[in-house]
Motif scaffolding. Structure first.
Motif, PDB file in Angstrom:
ATOM      1  N   SER A  15      38.170  39.872  33.084  1.00 32.10           N
ATOM      2  CA  SER A  15      38.156  40.293  34.379  1.00 32.10           C
ATOM      3  C   SER A  15      38.125  39.203  35.298  1.00 32.10           C
ATOM      4  N   CYS A  16      38.628  39.196  36.496  1.00 35.47           N
ATOM      5  CA  CYS A  16      38.644  38.241  37.681  1.00 35.47           C
ATOM      6  C   CYS A  16      39.446  38.835  38.766  1.00 35.47           C
ATOM      7  N   LEU A  17      39.332  37.992  39.842  1.00 38.45           N
ATOM      8  CA  LEU A  17      40.191  38.117  40.970  1.00 38.45           C
ATOM      9  C   LEU A  17      41.548  38.193  40.797  1.00 38.45           C
ATOM     10  N   ASP A  18      42.483  39.022  41.255  1.00 42.91           N
ATOM     11  CA  ASP A  18      43.818  39.140  40.830  1.00 42.91           C
ATOM     12  C   ASP A  18      44.420  38.160  41.536  1.00 42.91           C
ATOM     13  N   THR A  44      44.833  46.656  37.906  1.00 40.43           N
ATOM     14  CA  THR A  44      44.517  46.022  38.984  1.00 40.43           C
ATOM     15  C   THR A  44      43.953  47.214  40.279  1.00 40.43           C
ATOM     16  N   THR A  45      42.884  46.724  40.606  1.00 37.78           N
ATOM     17  CA  THR A  45      42.237  47.762  41.570  1.00 37.78           C
ATOM     18  C   THR A  45      42.812  47.963  42.760  1.00 37.78           C
ATOM     19  N   MET A  51      40.541  43.326  41.892  1.00 42.16           N
ATOM     20  CA  MET A  51      40.258  42.723  40.617  1.00 42.16           C
ATOM     21  C   MET A  51      41.246  43.123  39.634  1.00 42.16           C
ATOM     22  N   HIS A 282      31.930  46.219  35.172  1.00 40.96           N
ATOM     23  CA  HIS A 282      32.437  45.667  36.518  1.00 40.96           C
ATOM     24  C   HIS A 282      31.405  46.216  37.717  1.00 40.96           C
TER      25      HIS A 282
END
Length: 289
Positions: A15-18, A44-45, A51, A282
């Motif tokens: 999980s990380c910033l897209d 992807t949110t 995210m 998350h």
């Protein structure tokens, strides 16, 4: 169980910033390390800077490297994209501790699935604040620890349980209708490692005696919620929920019987998903692959 099949299958959760390049970098890394991707899922949110979540199952077929070496080498990519990640060898049996009080339906569901090899875990111990279920647990060949809890002894009782959990190197804890509120000290010792079943479709009917409350409201659906435990009572990240339709003819006791059925199903699903590394937490939400 001792007959768990040993494989080279590995699970990677990210999980990380897209941002551009994540999938390409991970795929290239696995190719360079002679890994064959078995399954890959991502979410992807928000495509414009939200995210990014990913779960990959892959097989390590190369003979010149170990799982530990591959996991260590992945750290460079993880730092590049500022990932929150974990890599697990699928063949490693996780150790699960069960906490229970007097009701046996959730406990026995888990033990039956374990004995039937549907739940591939090791269960080194069951802890209870009552003696009622000792014979059932020991009948499965699992050690049973009675740790009574009173207001005066709660801190000492929790410390005894913590010591047992650490001694047995437990990976996660399941509260199978354990009717005690865990202290912040206990919860913080095992973050994202405690799964609880709440006998209600949260956030409805939080707290004790939900079936009486449901009866008073004339509900048409009885539910159960499996969630991770946090310091906020019954408000941790939800893993799974299920419902069963009822009607005006159901008494409070009939609602309770129906609820037990839903509790067993929701909890066993949540435990299986956690054990199979299918969950990313998350904030106060979960992504379940």
């Amino acid at each position: 169980m001792s007959d768990y099949k040993q494989t080279n299958e590995v699970r990677l959760l990210i999980s990380c910033l897209d941002k551009p390049g994540i999938v390409s970098s991970v795929s290239t890394f696995l190719l360079e390390h002679q890994a064959n991707i078995i399954q890959s899922d991502q979410y992807t949110t928000d495509p414009s800077g939200g995210m990014f979540f990913m779960r990959i199952e892959f097989d390590l077929y190369g003979q010149d490297q170990t799982f530990e070496q591959v996991r260590g080498a992945f750290e460079e990519i993880a730092q590049t994209f500022e990932m929150d990640w974990r890599m697990e060898l699928a063949s490693r049996q996780k150790k699960m501790a069960i906490f229970v009080s007097k009701e046996d339906h959730c406990l026995l569901e888990l033990l039956w699935k374990w004995r039937a090899a549907e739940l591939q875990v090791d269960i080194p111990l069951v802890i209870s604040n009552h003696e009622d279920l000792r014979s059932e647990v020991e009948g499965y060949g699992i050690p049973f620890y009675h740790i009574p809890v009173t207001k005066a002894t709660k801190a000492a009782a929790e410390q005894q349980a913590i010591d047992l959990i650490k001694k047995h190197q437990i990976d996660f804890i399941v509260l199978a209708r354990y009717m005690q509120i865990l202290s912040p000290t206990f919860v913080q010792a095992f973050p994202k490692q405690i799964i609880n079943i709440h006998h209600s479709f949260l956030p409805a009917f939080i707290g004790a005696n939900p079936y009486a409350k449901a009866f008073e409201r004339g509900v048409k659906l009885i539910g159960a919620t499996a969630h991770y435990v946090t310091d906020d009572l019954d408000e941790g990240p939800i893993i799974e929920q299920d419902v069963l339709r009822v009607n005006h003819r159901y008494t409070t006791e009939q609602l309770r019987v129906a609820g037990r059925q839903v509790e067993r199903i929701a909890l066993s699903r949540a435990v299986s998903w956690h054990n199979n590394d299918q969950i990313i937490v998350h904030g106060n939400k979960t992504v379940v692959f």
